[in-house]
Scaffold this active site. Structure first.
Site, PDB file in Angstrom:
ATOM      1  N   SER A 167       1.032  -1.233   0.009  1.00 63.53           N
ATOM      2  CA  SER A 167       0.108  -0.118   0.251  1.00 63.53           C
ATOM      3  C   SER A 167       0.843   1.140   0.024  1.00 63.53           C
ATOM      4  O   SER A 167       2.247   1.178   0.610  1.00 63.53           O
ATOM      5  CB  SER A 167      -1.040   0.054   1.473  1.00 63.53           C
ATOM      6  N   TYR A 180      -2.102  -0.952  10.360  1.00 67.20           N
ATOM      7  CA  TYR A 180      -2.143  -1.041   8.910  1.00 67.20           C
ATOM      8  C   TYR A 180      -0.751  -0.601   8.322  1.00 67.20           C
ATOM      9  O   TYR A 180      -0.267  -1.351   7.431  1.00 67.20           O
ATOM     10  CB  TYR A 180      -3.316  -0.366   8.406  1.00 67.20           C
TER      11      TYR A 180
HETATM   12  N1  LIG Z   1      -8.887  -0.261  -1.313  1.00 66.34           N
HETATM   13  C1  LIG Z   1      -7.942   0.296  -1.251  1.00 66.34           C
HETATM   14  O1  LIG Z   1      -7.568   1.714  -1.302  1.00 66.34           O
HETATM   15  C2  LIG Z   1      -6.218  -0.477  -0.986  1.00 66.34           C
HETATM   16  C3  LIG Z   1      -5.183   0.696  -0.834  1.00 66.34           C
HETATM   17  C4  LIG Z   1      -4.256  -0.065  -0.461  1.00 66.34           C
HETATM   18  C5  LIG Z   1      -3.880  -1.410  -0.301  1.00 66.34           C
HETATM   19  N2  LIG Z   1      -5.038  -2.152  -0.456  1.00 66.34           N
HETATM   20  C6  LIG Z   1      -4.805  -3.749  -0.212  1.00 66.34           C
HETATM   21  O2  LIG Z   1      -5.174  -4.396  -1.316  1.00 66.34           O
HETATM   22  C7  LIG Z   1      -5.724  -5.515  -0.796  1.00 66.34           C
HETATM   23  C8  LIG Z   1      -7.135  -5.788  -1.540  1.00 66.34           C
HETATM   24  O3  LIG Z   1      -8.000  -4.662  -0.891  1.00 66.34           O
HETATM   25  P1  LIG Z   1      -9.470  -4.382  -1.240  1.00 66.34           P
HETATM   26  O4  LIG Z   1      -9.740  -3.035  -1.441  1.00 66.34           O
HETATM   27  O5  LIG Z   1      -9.976  -5.081  -2.310  1.00 66.34           O
HETATM   28  O6  LIG Z   1     -10.363  -5.279   0.029  1.00 66.34           O
HETATM   29  P2  LIG Z   1     -11.530  -5.710   0.239  1.00 66.34           P
HETATM   30  O7  LIG Z   1     -11.897  -5.467   1.797  1.00 66.34           O
HETATM   31  O8  LIG Z   1     -12.597  -5.072  -0.606  1.00 66.34           O
HETATM   32  O9  LIG Z   1     -11.570  -7.110   0.051  1.00 66.34           O
HETATM   33  C9  LIG Z   1     -10.551  -7.893   0.811  1.00 66.34           C
HETATM   34  C10 LIG Z   1     -11.074  -9.341   0.714  1.00 66.34           C
HETATM   35  O10 LIG Z   1     -10.283 -10.090   1.681  1.00 66.34           O
HETATM   36  C11 LIG Z   1     -11.079 -11.107   2.386  1.00 66.34           C
HETATM   37  N3  LIG Z   1     -10.147 -11.379   3.674  1.00 66.34           N
HETATM   38  C12 LIG Z   1     -10.100 -10.830   4.679  1.00 66.34           C
HETATM   39  N4  LIG Z   1      -9.559 -11.523   5.607  1.00 66.34           N
HETATM   40  C13 LIG Z   1      -9.207 -12.603   5.094  1.00 66.34           C
HETATM   41  C14 LIG Z   1      -8.408 -13.777   5.443  1.00 66.34           C
HETATM   42  N5  LIG Z   1      -7.893 -13.860   6.838  1.00 66.34           N
HETATM   43  N6  LIG Z   1      -8.228 -14.730   4.694  1.00 66.34           N
HETATM   44  C15 LIG Z   1      -8.727 -14.645   3.520  1.00 66.34           C
HETATM   45  N7  LIG Z   1      -9.609 -13.581   2.984  1.00 66.34           N
HETATM   46  C16 LIG Z   1      -9.570 -12.547   3.791  1.00 66.34           C
HETATM   47  C17 LIG Z   1     -12.197 -10.424   2.495  1.00 66.34           C
HETATM   48  O11 LIG Z   1     -13.258 -11.323   3.057  1.00 66.34           O
HETATM   49  C18 LIG Z   1     -12.492  -9.503   1.468  1.00 66.34           C
HETATM   50  O12 LIG Z   1     -13.219 -10.461   0.320  1.00 66.34           O
HETATM   51  C19 LIG Z   1      -5.725  -5.686   0.723  1.00 66.34           C
HETATM   52  O13 LIG Z   1      -4.467  -6.466   0.996  1.00 66.34           O
HETATM   53  C20 LIG Z   1      -5.685  -4.122   0.916  1.00 66.34           C
HETATM   54  O14 LIG Z   1      -4.911  -4.001   2.019  1.00 66.34           O
HETATM   55  C21 LIG Z   1      -6.135  -1.521  -0.647  1.00 66.34           C
END
Ligand SMILES: NC(=O)c1ccc[n+]([C@@H]2O[C@H](COP(=O)([O-])OP(=O)(O)OC[C@H]3O[C@@H](n4cnc5c(N)ncnc54)[C@H](O)[C@@H]3O)[C@@H](O)[C@H]2O)c1
Length: 275
Positions: A167, A180
């Site tokens: 991130s 985080y």
């Molecule tokens: N959305 C953003 O702006 C953003 C920014 C930087 C990084 N990220 C990273 O990108 C990745 C995806 O983010 P997103 O926005 O699609 O998130 P999201 O919350 O929409 O989806 C995350 C998914 O991970 C699953 N999950 C959570 N805990 C879990 C576990 N223990 N085992 C298996 N699955 C699990 C959830 O059920 C969900 O379906 C994450 O690692 C997040 O930290 C997101």
């Protein structure tokens, strides 16, 4: 043509990425956290390019529904799509990663790509965050990547690739994100360590470092217009990104075009790390 969709509090460019890589059809990918958000988009985008996908999520019911929906949508494609197989996985448990890998080998006979995408985001100041939230964040976001890489390394062959989700928070401190931010900094560092060690096996390991992306994870800020406007002041492109825009970089990192790229975190953040 460029099309923007209003999200209520900003504009998101959902226009599909058109890049296609002829070497991808027939390859097999494992993606964690794929029931929704970026993981679901990655599964959909790879499948439309002929990649078979084992898509895992802790929410098995939602994962099954997402896979059914995406497979049905791909039914009308001209080129043969890959198949998306749903699986339940808790990334904090090493044995569940091994089961996910076995599932991929049983279904498709091989694994070429492994995407450690699952992550959680607790919003809490350091003074308030509970021990349980801290442990959960480090367990899902850091241990989940390490256990996933171990399972992947046991199956990937030379030319295989791992992509971890870091991130912009790995390099930019914002209030309420101590656990985080530190977890994502660990993912960036871990990506370098894994690239050094797995390079011996011809496996590349990179990370993607998104900024604000339009998923459920950022719903809290998208629904808070003043907070979003303030956040977007620190984004040179002045908008949040779409999962598709992150997928474009994933596609490149998995492709042969990135075959000499390993150990890097690629930012997909509208430039926000510089502000
Ligand atoms: N959305 C953003 O702006 C953003 C920014 C930087 C990084 N990220 C990273 O990108 C990745 C995806 O983010 P997103 O926005 O699609 O998130 P999201 O919350 O929409 O989806 C995350 C998914 O991970 C699953 N999950 C959570 N805990 C879990 C576990 N223990 N085992 C298996 N699955 C699990 C959830 O059920 C969900 O379906 C994450 O690692 C997040 O930290 C997101």
């Amino acid at each position: 043509m460029t099309s923007y969709e209003p999200t209520g509090s900003g504009r998101v460019l959902h226009q599909p990425v058109t890049a296609r890589y002829p070497e991808l059809p027939g390859k097999v990918a494992v993606i964690t956290g794929a029931a929704r958000g970026m993981g679901a988009r990655f599964a959909a985008g790879l499948a439309t390019r002929g990649v078979d996908v084992v898509a895992g999520d802790i929410n098995g019911e939602a994962m099954t529904a997402t896979a059914e929906e995406l497979n049905a949508a791909n039914g009308s494609l001209e080129e043969k799509p890959g198949r998306i197989v749903a699986s339940t996985v808790d990334v904090t448990k090493p044995e569940e990663h091994l089961a996910l890998a076995r599932r991929a080998v049983d279904e498709f006979g091989r694994i070429d790509f492994w995407v450690n995408n699952a992550g959680i985001f607790p919003f809490a100041e350091v003074a308030d965050i509970s021990a349980e939230q801290i442990r959960a964040t480090l367990s899902v976001n850091v241990e989940g990547v390490l256990f996933g890489a171990q399972a992947a390394a046991a199956h990937l062959r030379p030319g295989g690739a791992i992509v971890n989700m870091s991130s912009v928070s790995a390099v930019r401190v914002r209030r309420g994100r101590g656990a985080y931010c530190s977890s994502k900094a660990a993912v960036a560092h871990l990506t370098e360590s894994l690239a050094v060690e797995l390079g011996d096996q011809g496996i590349r390991v990179n990370a993607i470092a998104p900024g604000y992306i339009d998923t459920e994870m950022t719903r809290w800020i998208q629904d808070d217009a003043p907070a979003l406007a303030k956040a977007l002041e620190a984004v040179p492109l002045h908008r949040i990104g779409s999962p598709e825009e992150v997928f474009g970089v994933l596609l490149f990192l998995l492709s042969d075009s990135a075959r000499y790229v390993t150990g890097h975190s690629i930012a997909v953040d509208g430039g926000s790390r510089h502000v």
